[in-house]
Design a protein around this motif. Structure first.
Motif, short mmCIF file in Angstrom:
data_model
loop_
_atom_site.label_atom_id
_atom_site.label_comp_id
_atom_site.label_asym_id
_atom_site.label_seq_id
_atom_site.Cartn_x
_atom_site.Cartn_y
_atom_site.Cartn_z
N ARG A 82 23.27 -18.80 72.82
CA ARG A 82 24.14 -17.80 72.20
C ARG A 82 24.57 -16.81 73.27
O ARG A 82 23.75 -16.32 74.04
CB ARG A 82 23.38 -17.07 71.09
CG ARG A 82 24.14 -15.87 70.53
CD ARG A 82 23.58 -15.44 69.20
NE ARG A 82 23.78 -14.02 69.01
CZ ARG A 82 22.88 -13.21 68.49
NH1 ARG A 82 21.70 -13.69 68.13
NH2 ARG A 82 23.12 -11.94 68.33
N ASN A 329 22.20 -8.29 61.19
CA ASN A 329 22.70 -9.63 61.41
C ASN A 329 22.29 -10.47 60.20
O ASN A 329 21.12 -10.49 59.82
CB ASN A 329 22.10 -10.20 62.70
CG ASN A 329 22.68 -11.55 63.08
OD1 ASN A 329 23.27 -12.25 62.26
ND2 ASN A 329 22.50 -11.93 64.34
N LYS A 330 23.24 -11.18 59.59
CA LYS A 330 22.95 -12.00 58.41
C LYS A 330 22.24 -13.31 58.77
O LYS A 330 21.70 -13.98 57.89
CB LYS A 330 24.24 -12.33 57.67
CG LYS A 330 24.96 -11.12 57.11
CD LYS A 330 26.28 -11.53 56.48
CE LYS A 330 27.05 -10.33 55.95
NZ LYS A 330 28.38 -10.73 55.38
N HIS A 331 22.26 -13.69 60.06
CA HIS A 331 21.77 -15.00 60.47
C HIS A 331 20.47 -14.94 61.26
O HIS A 331 19.76 -15.94 61.33
CB HIS A 331 22.83 -15.71 61.31
CG HIS A 331 24.20 -15.67 60.71
ND1 HIS A 331 24.50 -16.32 59.54
CD2 HIS A 331 25.34 -15.05 61.09
CE1 HIS A 331 25.78 -16.11 59.24
NE2 HIS A 331 26.30 -15.35 60.16
N GLU A 332 20.18 -13.82 61.89
CA GLU A 332 18.98 -13.66 62.69
C GLU A 332 18.33 -12.32 62.33
O GLU A 332 18.96 -11.44 61.75
CB GLU A 332 19.33 -13.66 64.19
CG GLU A 332 19.98 -14.92 64.69
CD GLU A 332 19.00 -16.07 64.84
OE1 GLU A 332 17.81 -15.82 65.13
OE2 GLU A 332 19.43 -17.23 64.66
N ASP A 375 32.02 -13.68 57.62
CA ASP A 375 31.14 -14.76 58.09
C ASP A 375 29.91 -14.22 58.82
O ASP A 375 29.04 -14.99 59.25
CB ASP A 375 31.90 -15.75 58.98
CG ASP A 375 32.46 -15.13 60.25
OD1 ASP A 375 32.00 -14.03 60.65
OD2 ASP A 375 33.35 -15.74 60.87
N GLY A 376 29.82 -12.90 58.97
CA GLY A 376 28.65 -12.28 59.57
C GLY A 376 28.54 -12.46 61.06
O GLY A 376 27.46 -12.31 61.63
N CYS A 377 29.64 -12.76 61.75
CA CYS A 377 29.60 -13.02 63.19
C CYS A 377 30.23 -11.90 64.01
O CYS A 377 29.69 -11.51 65.05
CB CYS A 377 30.30 -14.33 63.51
SG CYS A 377 29.48 -15.76 62.77
N ALA A 400 26.64 -20.02 63.74
CA ALA A 400 25.97 -19.36 62.63
C ALA A 400 26.21 -20.12 61.32
O ALA A 400 27.21 -20.79 61.14
CB ALA A 400 26.48 -17.92 62.49
N LYS A 401 25.24 -19.97 60.42
CA LYS A 401 25.39 -20.56 59.09
C LYS A 401 26.42 -19.76 58.29
O LYS A 401 26.52 -18.55 58.46
CB LYS A 401 24.04 -20.56 58.38
CG LYS A 401 23.04 -21.54 58.97
CD LYS A 401 21.69 -21.37 58.34
CE LYS A 401 21.00 -20.13 58.84
NZ LYS A 401 19.59 -20.05 58.40
N ALA A 403 28.21 -17.42 55.73
CA ALA A 403 27.69 -16.32 54.92
C ALA A 403 27.78 -16.68 53.45
O ALA A 403 28.68 -17.41 53.02
CB ALA A 403 28.48 -15.05 55.21
#
Length: 418
Positions: A82, A329-332, A375-377, A400-401, A403
């Motif tokens: 990343r 962060n929605k993913h981490e 998308d949370g990125c 990322a997955k 959202a």
């Protein structure tokens, strides 16, 4: 004991003894290069609203943070890399944006459209194609605009005004649907807005926090009385059961949506007075429902973490500067904070260790306003330096997955109300 408490205890047992870790930052751009970019930015033609400036030069190595993605159980060979750029991906002009800590002038809807208030105007910037359009210019008597917030359906938007009113707009047809005012509504400017399905909660300079049901004529349905000075931060939990409010009285309140009101005023669940400056930055954790992060202003400079079921402060971290906004962060398990004097930077923290992963520089004035893409990125920030900056701090959509998309709440009766 909650899972959150176990997480924190595990960290303290396994990581806490290792001492303060060195920030994971690889050299920032030289001062000479920074001054050159600043001079170029100041000489730009600033007449275009939300127009792209030149993309900052990419840097290989010293301007990029490399971080491994994936679960700790995966082998290192399968982890994806990343990249966290220390400079903004895009910079747009935002002339006449108000440099006021207590306002909330930026929001990113689930429709991938950014709304930004520039003095007496609201502009919409479509992130999918880069087009910008003006939604409304309010009158001199009503303005300036003091807050904006997208409804969960991504079609309607609420606009708080200096004259104490709140306008509701349908952005697809660019038509005003109604104005919330009168009765038990605010007496002064509306600093902050938060949606909970069809309930729009408003916080004002008059220290009031009010629930408004936008579907009915008599829209004021509850009043949360506790703050002594102006309210500048409001956020509903993802469950819609708890509301957090922060104010210039240095107080943070947790309110229960279903707690029975007394004399038409709702009693708080927790009154938290650990902060020593105004509490504007508030963010509910996406992976732990009862975990709340809050940030204090210039005399406090701390990020605090709360168990909102018990009201216990789990941790406090001194950031060294005014905390203007917070985003998870929605993913981490990471938290992003934006700051004021002296560096006006963004800091990415690893949770729960609160190790600094990156510091992002670019704003020349305090980074007051921050919003996250659907998308949370990508993160958007706006500052008194009259720029809107986009940062690819939380990853890319490919890595990322996706959202979780919120189910829109239909506004069945709004159009028939005048």
């Amino acid at each position: 004991m909650s899972a959150m408490d176990f997480d924190y205890a595990h960290y303290m047992l396994t990581e806490g003894r290792k001492g303060i870790e060195k920030p994971d930052i690889i050299g920032s751009p030289s001062r000479e290069a920074y001054q050159k970019r600043l001079a170029e930015a100041l000489n730009m033609n600033r007449t275009r609203i939300l127009a792209f400036k030149n993309k900052p030069p990419t840097s290989d190595g010293d301007g990029m943070i490399h971080r491994e993605m994936g679960s700790p159980h995966q082998s290192k060979s399968t982890k994806k890399r990343r990249h966290i750029s220390q400079t903004s991906e895009r910079t747009l002009d935002a002339p006449e944006i108000l440099d006021d800590f207590y306002l909330n002038l930026l929001d990113w809807g689930c429709n991938n459209v950014l709304a930004i208030a520039l003095n007496d105007k609201v502009y919409l910037w479509d992130a999918s194609n880069g087009s910008a359009s003006e939604l409304v210019t309010v009158s001199y008597e009503d303005g300036p605009i003091t807050s904006v917030s997208w409804a969960p359906d991504g079609r309607h938007i609420a606009i708080g005004l200096n004259n104490s009113h709140v306008q509701l707009w349908d952005c697809q047809v660019k038509r005003q649907l109604r104005t919330l005012r009168g009765g038990h509504h605010h007496e002064t400017r509306v600093n902050t807005l938060a949606w909970n399905n069809h309930i729009l909660t408003t916080g004002g300079m008059d220290a009031k926090v009010i629930n408004n049901d936008v579907r009915v004529r008599e829209h004021t349905v509850a009043c949360y009385m506790g703050h002594q000075l102006e309210v500048c931060g409001l956020k509903w939990s993802s469950s819609g059961k708890q509301l957090a409010s922060g104010g210039n009285d240095n107080l943070l309140f947790i309110w229960d949506r279903f707690m029975a009101p007394s004399n038409s005023r709702t009693q708080w669940l927790h009154r938290l007075d650990d902060h020593t400056a105004a509490v504007k930055a508030i963010a509910w954790c996406p992976f732990q429902g009862n975990l709340l992060a809050s940030g204090g202003g210039g005399s406090d400079q701390c990020i605090r973490f709360w168990n909102t079921h018990t009201g216990v402060c789990l941790n406090s971290v001194d950031t060294g500067s005014q905390v203007c906004a917070l985003l998870w962060n929605k993913h981490e398990r990471e938290l992003l904070s934006s700051h004021g004097f002296t560096d006006n930077q963004l800091i990415l923290w690893k949770y729960p260790s609160m190790r600094k992963m990156a510091e992002l520089l670019g704003h020349t004035s305090r980074a007051l306003y921050m919003a996250e893409s659907p998308d949370g990125c990508t993160v958007a920030t706006a500052a008194g330096d009259e720029t809107l900056r986009l940062w690819n701090v939380f990853g890319t959509p490919e890595v990322a997955k996706p959202a979780v998309k919120l189910k829109p709440e239909p506004f069945a009766n709004v159009c028939r109300i005048r």
